[in-house]
Design an enzyme around this catalytic site. Sequence first.
Site, PDB file in Angstrom:
ATOM      1  N   LYS A   1       0.802  -1.225   0.000  1.00  0.00           N
ATOM      2  CA  LYS A   1       0.000   0.000   0.000  1.00  0.00           C
ATOM      3  C   LYS A   1       0.842   1.286   0.000  1.00  0.00           C
ATOM      4  O   LYS A   1       0.437   2.298  -0.552  1.00  0.00           O
ATOM      5  CB  LYS A   1      -0.943   0.017   1.212  1.00  0.00           C
TER       6      LYS A   1
ATOM      7  N   SER B   1       1.640  -9.861  -0.617  1.00  0.00           N
ATOM      8  CA  SER B   1       1.294  -8.438  -0.580  1.00  0.00           C
ATOM      9  C   SER B   1       1.583  -7.772   0.759  1.00  0.00           C
ATOM     10  O   SER B   1       1.805  -6.564   0.820  1.00  0.00           O
ATOM     11  CB  SER B   1      -0.180  -8.248  -0.952  1.00  0.00           C
TER      12      SER B   1
ATOM     13  N   GLU C   1      -9.898   5.904   2.952  1.00  0.00           N
ATOM     14  CA  GLU C   1     -10.691   4.838   3.560  1.00  0.00           C
ATOM     15  C   GLU C   1      -9.733   3.706   3.875  1.00  0.00           C
ATOM     16  O   GLU C   1      -8.658   3.631   3.295  1.00  0.00           O
ATOM     17  CB  GLU C   1     -11.766   4.351   2.585  1.00  0.00           C
TER      18      GLU C   1
HETATM   19  C1  LIG Z   1      -5.188  -4.004   1.126  1.00  0.00           C
HETATM   20  C2  LIG Z   1      -4.486  -5.268   1.000  1.00  0.00           C
HETATM   21  C3  LIG Z   1      -4.820  -6.189  -0.014  1.00  0.00           C
HETATM   22  C4  LIG Z   1      -5.982  -6.010  -0.944  1.00  0.00           C
HETATM   23  O1  LIG Z   1      -5.953  -4.877  -1.731  1.00  0.00           O
HETATM   24  P1  LIG Z   1      -5.567  -4.902  -3.275  1.00  0.00           P
HETATM   25  O2  LIG Z   1      -5.860  -3.528  -3.703  1.00  0.00           O
HETATM   26  O3  LIG Z   1      -6.462  -5.922  -3.933  1.00  0.00           O
HETATM   27  O4  LIG Z   1      -4.147  -5.258  -3.371  1.00  0.00           O
HETATM   28  C5  LIG Z   1      -4.053  -7.319  -0.140  1.00  0.00           C
HETATM   29  N1  LIG Z   1      -3.032  -7.575   0.702  1.00  0.00           N
HETATM   30  C6  LIG Z   1      -2.691  -6.728   1.691  1.00  0.00           C
HETATM   31  C7  LIG Z   1      -1.549  -7.072   2.590  1.00  0.00           C
HETATM   32  C8  LIG Z   1      -3.402  -5.550   1.875  1.00  0.00           C
HETATM   33  O5  LIG Z   1      -3.058  -4.723   2.866  1.00  0.00           O
END
Ligand SMILES: *Cc1c(COP(=O)(O)O)cnc(C)c1O
Length: 393
Positions: free
Chosen positions: A89, A377, A111
């Site tokens: 993010k 992620s 948000e």
């Molecule tokens: C917010 C988040 C997601 C999901 O959001 P995307 O916009 O689909 O990437 C996935 N993994 C983590 C660790 C997140 O914080």
Amino acid sequence: MNYQVDQYGFYGTYGGSYVPEILYKTVEDLKEAYLPIIESESFKSEFHTLLRDYVGRPSPLYFAKRMSEKYGCRLYLKREDLNHTGAHKINNSLGQILIAKQMGKTRIIAETGAGQHGVATATACALMDMPCTVYMGATDVERQRPNVERMKMLGAEVCPVRSGNMTLKDATNEAIRDWCCHPSDTFYIIGSTVGPHPYPDMVARLQSVISEEILWQLEEKTGRNYPDYLIACVGGGSNAAGSIYHFLDNEHVKIVLAEAGGMGIDTAQTAASMEIGTTGILHGSRIKLMQTDDGQIVEPYSISAGLDYPGTGPIHCNLYESGRAQVLAVNDDEALAAAMELTRTEGIIPALESAHALGALPKLQFKKDDVVVLTVSGRGDKDMGTYLKYFKS
Ligand SMILES: *Cc1c(COP(=O)(O)O)cnc(C)c1O
């Protein structure tokens, strides 16, 4: 096939910019401004320096030896979990705050679901000395406590939202309401590839640093600059969009997107909006979403707060419909098992969202030499409460 946005803000039939009259000029101004800013040398240089020295990029591309043996392929993990603030993010929040400053905006709103986007934005605001208000569903405030405390320490105001089932969709509604009241001085940093055009394209470009790095890291490690498979989880779609950005037109690369199945797509407890959703407009964009026959939003459910959203961004709706991407629903129990498996075979505790991408591995059939890149992620610190509850024995 062209998988990029067209001049009207559409990906195939998805996307567009459906905003209330009061926001029209604000969104139009952003549409005019974002590409010249992103492509300017001064932006590129400042963004790149921040990504390197502040976020810690490039994030490693890690060859997961034991997991590779287990799944009969060559599995590389793109380690977005090692970024400052613990997820992908931060790439997007830093990029957008630079754009906001360039446009002369003086106040930031956001948000958040799991709280990762809220923390990333609060971090960017502390760094840039900008006031920050974060809207968060009251349910998420409860289940993601540590992130709420982090945002407050960083100086952000966290507003709990008590409408709907008090999660991400409701937080987004409230942020849009705020934006409508302060369209001229406020920049809304959206945390994913959702919202009206140009947000999905802007966020995808800012996150595309992920695939830009995968290109040369794979070349270095395997002698070939593309994988056979790219796997990522999808909430709104930003980590997936960033991971696939530079590979979209390479048909050798199979794209696999993992969405949140919840308790199963044939139950009411799910967030698998690409598989079970129908076309509608939510938060300014034409997407696939979970709704009743008369267009009321059906409350989504996932164990993971970051995937608990009733729709998916327009980029992925189009990739799914055109057959470019394979979409798999990964249920809560499969994600939990996958999180434990990664923890015990590689010593990496993933975020619950990322565990959904890992949960796609047992559903795929690989050849021994297949190069598979899977984006982790985020890291699992924020999910320890949930993990402890399920693995207490
Ligand atoms: C917010 C988040 C997601 C999901 O959001 P995307 O916009 O689909 O990437 C996935 N993994 C983590 C660790 C997140 O914080």
